[in-house]
Enzyme design. Structure first.
Site: not given
Length: 320
Positions: A283, A7, A9, A160
Site C-alpha cells: 500500500d 497495491e 499507488h 480498492h
C-alpha cells in the site's frame, strides 16, 4: 524469492487536476512527492526493502468520480502515460489500468485496450462510481460489461477503497471525524465500504453470469475472510434466497496484505482462503515498504508458502 507488491499507488498530476477533493495526498507534501515519483525515489525505496516489482495503480478516487463524457479521454491519456512509465522501468513496474466506470462501455473498451495494447495486468476500481446524483456500487448491472470484458481477457479487477457514501459518512462517522479523521478512511470506513462491495458482488449473481471473473481485495480481504462462515450461515437461514456465499467468495476472490501486516489475521486468511489466494502488497506510499517485507520474513509459514505469497501467486494470477 522474487518479491512482487501489487497495491502500490501513484498519482498522475494531469488526472488529479480534475479531482474535487485532493485527499490526504494533497495535504501531505512528502506523501504527494512519493505518489508522483515513479523513478529514482520509488526505486530506491523498493531496493531498500527488497521489492523487485511494483504493480502500479492510480490512487483513489482515480476516474470513479469523473463525468461520464470526460472520463474516457482522461483515463485513456492517464493509461498511456502510465504505460510509458512501465516501459522506462526496465521490468521494475507493471500496471493496473484506470477505468472510466461512469461510462461502462468505454470502461470495458479501455480495459481491453490497456491489456491487449499496453500490456496492463488488469484494472483497479476505487469505491463508488458517481453518475450524476447517483453513487453506485460496482455490482449495479450497468457495470457488468466491464465484468464480461475482464472475464474474456482473463484479467482481475482490483476493488480498492475510496471515501464512503456521503450519507454513510454523516450517519456513521461525522461525530468523531474532527479528532479521528482516519476513522473515515483506513481505520474503518474503507473496510466497511469495500467489504460491502465484495458482498454485493457475490449476491448480485455476477459470478454466475461470469464464472471466470477474478476479483482482488486488499487489506487481507477487508475483514471478509474472518466473517465468511458467519455470513454464509446467516444467509442460509429461512427467508433468504439460497446462495453458496462462502464457496463463491473463495472461488473468485484473491486478497492482498496491503497495509495489514498482522500475523494472526494472515493466518486466519490462510486457513479460510488457502495460501494460493493471498498476494503480498504494501500500500505504498500510504504505508512504507520496510515493515511489510520485514514482517513477511518472520511469519510462521513454510518457505514454499512465503514464496507463493511474496510473488508466486501474483505471477500466476497476473501472468508476469
Amino acid at each position: 524469492m522474487r518479491v512482487v507488491a501489487l497495491e502500490e499507488h501513484y498519482l498522475d498530476p494531469e488526472l488529479a487536476r480534475h479531482f474535487t477533493d485532493s485527499g490526504p495526498e494533497g495535504r501531505d507534501a512528502k506523501l504527494r512527492e512519493r505518489l508522483e515519483n515513479v523513478s529514482d525515489l520509488r526505486l530506491r525505496e523498493m531496493d531498500e526493502a527488497g521489492i523487485d516489482l511494483q504493480v502500479l495503480s492510480h490512487s483513489a478516487p482515480a476516474a470513479q468520480r469523473l463525468d461520464a463524457d470526460a472520463s474516457a479521454k482522461l483515463a485513456r491519456e492517464a493509461n498511456d502515460r502510465l504505460q510509458r512509465t512501465v516501459e522506462k522501468s526496465h521490468g521494475r513496474f507493471e500496471a493496473f489500468a484506470v477505468l472510466p466506470t461512469a461510462n461502462p462501455k468505454a470502461a470495458a473498451d479501455e480495459l481491453e485496450r490497456a491489456v491487449t495494447r499496453l500490456g496492463f495486468k488488469g484494472a483497479m476500481i476505487h469505491g463508488l462510481t458517481w453518475i450524476g446524483a447517483e453513487k453506485l456500487f460496482i455490482d449495479d448491472k450497468r457495470f457488468w460489461p466491464i465484468f464480461e470484458r475482464a472475464q474474456a481477457l482473463d484479467v482481475p479487477l482490483y476493488l480498492h477503497p475510496a471515501v464512503p457514501h456521503p450519507a454513510v459518512v454523516d450517519a456513521y462517522y461525522r461525530d468523531y471525524l474532527k479528532e479521528f479523521p482516519g476513522l473515515l478512511t483506513a481505520a474503518w470506513g474503507f473496510t466497511v465500504e469495500t467489504a460491502t462491495q465484495g458482498i454485493r458482488m457475490v449476491l448480485s449473481g455476477a459470478f454466475d453470469a461470469y464464472p471466470g471473473l477474478k476479483v482482488i481485495l486488499g487489506h487481507l480481504g477487508e475483514s471478509l475472510p474472518f466473517s465468511l462462515w458467519r455470513i454464509d450461515m446467516a444467509l442460509a437461514r429461512q427467508g433468504n434466497r439460497s446462495t453458496p456465499f462462502r464457496d463463491t467468495f473463495r472461488n473468485h476472490f484473491w486478497i492482498t496484505t496491503s497495509g495489514a501486516f498482522s500475523t494472526p489475521a494472515l493466518l486466519c486468511c490462510v486457513m479460510e482462503m488457502g495460501v494460493d489466494r493471498i498476494l503480498f502488497s504494501v500500500d505504498y506510499p500510504f504505508v512504507p515498504n520496510p515493515p511489510g517485507t520485514q514482517w513477511m520474513q518472520g511469519v510462521p509459514l513454510s518457505r514454499e508458502d512465503r514464496v507463493k505469497i511474496l510473488g508466486g501467486n501474483a505471477a500466476r494470477l497476473l501472468k508476469l
